[in-house]
Design a protein around this motif. Structure first.
Motif, PDB file in Angstrom:
ATOM      1  N   THR A  12      -3.501  -6.836  -1.902  1.00  0.00           N
ATOM      2  CA  THR A  12      -3.161  -6.316  -3.227  1.00  0.00           C
ATOM      3  C   THR A  12      -1.855  -5.513  -3.200  1.00  0.00           C
ATOM      4  O   THR A  12      -1.087  -5.562  -4.165  1.00  0.00           O
ATOM      5  N   TRP A  71       1.437  -6.307  -5.377  1.00  0.00           N
ATOM      6  CA  TRP A  71       2.151  -5.264  -6.101  1.00  0.00           C
ATOM      7  C   TRP A  71       3.641  -5.294  -5.742  1.00  0.00           C
ATOM      8  O   TRP A  71       4.501  -5.227  -6.612  1.00  0.00           O
ATOM      9  N   HIS A 119      -2.980  -3.276  -8.920  1.00  0.00           N
ATOM     10  CA  HIS A 119      -3.092  -3.687  -7.518  1.00  0.00           C
ATOM     11  C   HIS A 119      -3.234  -2.489  -6.584  1.00  0.00           C
ATOM     12  O   HIS A 119      -3.997  -2.534  -5.623  1.00  0.00           O
TER      13      HIS A 119
END
Length: 194
Positions: A137, A141, A156
């Motif tokens: 994540t 991002w 995220h």
């Protein structure tokens, strides 16, 4: 405020609470989160697990949500080409464009999605799932810096933080196989697999 370690109210909390209002338990006698907290954490764990697993299923089979059948992985589509090839922007654009659509990136991304999603839903391997999910994540991002709706923060980073919290609090033990998983010889020998 509540003194969680000793399960009683601080004087300020007692003054601010209306008379007769019960204090919900936050920890049990062993210092673990109380049942209501454990079930809430389990629900969050299951929801995040579904986020990862759904992304895998949709990209693999083209279920029509974000991925059409024609662009499905099983039909020769690339799960990384669209996002990394066109949506990536910011200081790491060149890096992400170089990964877009490569077999290495596609396979690694899809393995990560299914492994993280399955581990979260089953409640096993929470440290691996949290670490892998946080890395994935944060990479997602970093692919779109700066985020569209905030100078630096988006969902995220929140997902990454929540995954780590779930692992720290043992969220796989409630509504999951985490308690049983922890008793296996493999996990006893390698506790980081819990």
């Amino acid at each position: 405020m509540v003194d969680i370690a000793h399960q009683h109210d601080t004087p300020a909390e007692t003054i601010n609470r209306p008379a007769g209002t019960p204090t919900p338990p936050r920890v049990d006698d062993n210092g673990r989160p109380a049942p209501a907290v454990r079930y809430l954490l389990a629900g969050i764990r299951l929801a995040l697990g579904w986020v990862f697993l759904w992304a895998f299923l949709d990209k693999t089979f083209g279920l029509g949500h974000d991925t059409t059948s024609a662009k499905a992985w099983i039909h020769g589509g690339s799960p990384t080409k669209g996002f990394l090839g066109s949506a990536a922007k910011g200081p790491l654009t060149g890096f992400y464009h170089s990964l877009a659509g490569t077999t290495f990136a596609d396979v690694l991304f899809m393995i990560a999605l299914v492994a993280i999603g399955t581990a979260l839903i089953l409640g096993i391997g929470m440290w691996l799932a949290a670490t892998g999910g946080a890395v994935l994540t944060v990479m997602m991002w970093s692919a779109v810096l700066p985020p569209a709706s905030n100078p630096f923060l988006d969902e995220h980073l929140i997902y990454a933080a929540v995954l780590v919290v779930l692992a720290f609090l043992g969220a796989g033990r409630t509504l999951g196989l985490g308690r049983l998983w922890a008793t296996t010889p493999l996990v006893r020998r390698l506790p980081w697999l819990v």
